[in-house]
Design a protein around this motif. Structure first.
Motif, mmCIF file in Angstrom:
data_model
loop_
_atom_site.group_PDB
_atom_site.id
_atom_site.type_symbol
_atom_site.label_atom_id
_atom_site.label_comp_id
_atom_site.label_asym_id
_atom_site.label_seq_id
_atom_site.Cartn_x
_atom_site.Cartn_y
_atom_site.Cartn_z
ATOM 1 N N UNK A 211 0.841 -1.204 0.000
ATOM 2 C CA UNK A 211 0.000 0.000 0.000
ATOM 3 C C UNK A 211 0.872 1.249 0.000
ATOM 4 N N UNK A 212 1.957 1.210 0.758
ATOM 5 C CA UNK A 212 2.885 2.338 0.770
ATOM 6 C C UNK A 212 3.463 2.572 -0.623
ATOM 7 N N UNK A 213 3.807 1.484 -1.310
ATOM 8 C CA UNK A 213 4.303 1.625 -2.686
ATOM 9 C C UNK A 213 3.217 2.243 -3.575
ATOM 10 N N UNK A 214 1.974 1.810 -3.370
ATOM 11 C CA UNK A 214 0.865 2.342 -4.177
ATOM 12 C C UNK A 214 0.652 3.825 -3.907
ATOM 13 N N UNK A 215 1.014 4.279 -2.709
ATOM 14 C CA UNK A 215 0.950 5.714 -2.409
ATOM 15 C C UNK A 215 1.851 6.507 -3.356
ATOM 16 N N UNK A 216 2.875 5.853 -3.875
ATOM 17 C CA UNK A 216 3.798 6.482 -4.833
ATOM 18 C C UNK A 216 3.570 5.946 -6.245
ATOM 19 N N UNK A 217 2.355 5.434 -6.474
ATOM 20 C CA UNK A 217 1.952 4.945 -7.806
ATOM 21 C C UNK A 217 2.787 3.765 -8.282
ATOM 22 N N UNK A 218 3.277 2.952 -7.335
ATOM 23 C CA UNK A 218 3.998 1.725 -7.703
ATOM 24 C C UNK A 218 3.143 0.528 -7.308
ATOM 25 N N UNK A 219 2.730 -0.241 -8.306
ATOM 26 C CA UNK A 219 1.918 -1.432 -8.079
ATOM 27 C C UNK A 219 2.743 -2.673 -8.383
ATOM 28 N N UNK A 220 2.499 -3.785 -7.683
ATOM 29 C CA UNK A 220 3.286 -4.998 -7.910
ATOM 30 C C UNK A 220 3.098 -5.530 -9.325
ATOM 31 N N UNK A 221 4.187 -5.936 -9.945
ATOM 32 C CA UNK A 221 4.133 -6.418 -11.318
ATOM 33 C C UNK A 221 4.609 -7.858 -11.470
ATOM 34 N N UNK A 222 5.589 -8.265 -10.674
ATOM 35 C CA UNK A 222 6.151 -9.612 -10.845
ATOM 36 C C UNK A 222 5.234 -10.663 -10.251
ATOM 37 N N UNK A 223 5.354 -11.897 -10.789
ATOM 38 C CA UNK A 223 4.582 -13.008 -10.239
ATOM 39 C C UNK A 223 4.869 -13.189 -8.754
ATOM 40 N N UNK A 224 6.132 -13.064 -8.375
ATOM 41 C CA UNK A 224 6.515 -13.298 -6.980
ATOM 42 C C UNK A 224 5.798 -12.325 -6.044
ATOM 43 N N UNK A 225 5.768 -11.043 -6.409
ATOM 44 C CA UNK A 225 5.102 -10.040 -5.574
ATOM 45 C C UNK A 225 3.609 -10.311 -5.472
ATOM 46 N N UNK A 226 3.000 -10.599 -6.599
ATOM 47 C CA UNK A 226 1.553 -10.786 -6.633
ATOM 48 C C UNK A 226 1.151 -12.054 -5.884
#
Length: 344
Positions: A211-226
């Motif tokens: 969520x903190x990353x999303x605050x800076x417009x960064x969303x998870x992209x890799x399979x591992x993160x998701x």
């Protein structure tokens, strides 16, 4: 019926041109063949509701009953009805007058005065709008993209979609091959755990970090993160702790993250972020998105307990369910002793 509850009562509109133009921002999409009910306090928008005209035609009494239960009624000064449907700009009265009169009478019997009833063929700049009960009252729709309410929505990344179908398409799943691959990886992660699950507090920190990353417009992209996030949200305590966020910036970021995960996760794991998206959209005033998210949750897992509970509560306005959601989220978060959130 689709009911919307935007909590933007600080936005003031000064004329019918602006009120009609504000409807897409209220609903989250551009309606057609719709009856929109806008509750106002003086010149401030308090909340709104929308129903298909076909439903209003079949049972105006039931529409008024359900909408009356949903609209926030404290200190309202009245309602404005807006009908959006094709028809002649010169017909007298405007199209669907019988429906409008039946709905107006139904609301007034329930103690909600209807101040104005408007019609327009489409919510598009320059399209004529007309009053039902005042023949000399008419005008032209202002630019929906530049209305004060639309401007407020754009600031938080919530511009209106072209239609409800377009809104639903914004949650369309990723490529089927990608979803199958991630489903296999989620299963493999569960098998690797071999009964040794990570601490829920650590899982919550993982979600908080996303969520903190999303605050800076960064969303998870890799399979591992998701996949990691899917595993984390599968823990009911972690999911419940994420139901309500600490502030508006974090809530907007979380909503973007949940929508992303709805698109990127396979069933049944998709149900968890879909439920969280439904809650975020509802509390943020986007009832249409909330209902579509709930549909996605039930499609992903028809027996999902939270999805069924949220569906049962979907006729209640957010101001009634918010305290329950806040208490549930706060208690779950306190039990897991999470770290502080982000600001933006």
């Amino acid at each position: 019926m689709s009911t919307e509850f935007p909590e933007r009562s600080s936005v003031t509109l000064s004329a019918f041109d602006e009120i009609v133009a504000a409807v897409p921002a209220l609903l989250g999409f551009y309606p057609c063949d719709s009856l929109v009910v806008i509750a106002v306090r003086e010149r401030q928008l308090v909340c709104s509701a929308r129903v298909d005209l076909s439903v209003a035609r079949s049972s105006a009494t039931e529409v008024c009953k359900r909408m009356r239960a949903s609209l926030r009624s404290e200190q309202l000064t009245g309602l404005v009805l807006v009908v959006v449907t094709s028809g002649s700009e010169t017909s007298e009265p405007p199209p669907e007058a019988e429906v409008v009169n039946a709905v107006r009478d139904g609301f007034e019997r329930r103690g909600l005065p209807v101040k104005h009833c408007l019609w327009t063929a489409a919510i598009r700049q320059g399209t004529q709008w007309r009053c039902y009960h005042h023949p000399d009252c008419s005008g032209f729709v202002a630019d929906p993209g530049n209305s004060p309410l639309a401007a407020a929505a754009v600031l938080v990344g919530k511009a209106a979609h072209v239609s409800r179908e377009d809104l639903a398409a914004s949650l369309a799943p990723a490529d089927e091959g990608v979803l199958v691959r991630r489903g296999a990886e989620i299963l493999a992660a569960a098998l690797r755990a071999d009964g040794q699950q990570r601490e829920p507090a650590a899982l919550l920190r993982l979600v908080d970090s996303a969520i903190e990353d999303a605050c800076s417009d960064r969303l998870p992209q890799s399979d591992a993160e998701i996949v990691e996030l899917a595993v984390a949200l599968s823990d009911p305590a972690v999911r419940d702790a994420c139901l309500v966020q600490a502030d508006e910036a974090r809530a907007n970021a979380a909503e973007a993250l949940w929508a992303h995960l709805v698109r990127e996760l396979p069933a049944p794991e998709r149900a968890e972020p879909a439920c969280l998206l439904a809650v975020a959209a509802c509390l943020g005033g986007n009832g249409a998105l909330a209902r579509i998210a709930l549909e996605r949750a039930v499609e992903a897992d028809p027996e999902h307990t939270l999805a069924r509970l949220l569906t049962a509560a979907s006729t209640l306005p957010p101001w009634k369910v918010r305290p329950v959601l806040e208490r549930t989220s706060s208690e779950a978060r306190a039990a897991l002793q999470p770290r502080a959130g982000c600001s933006r």
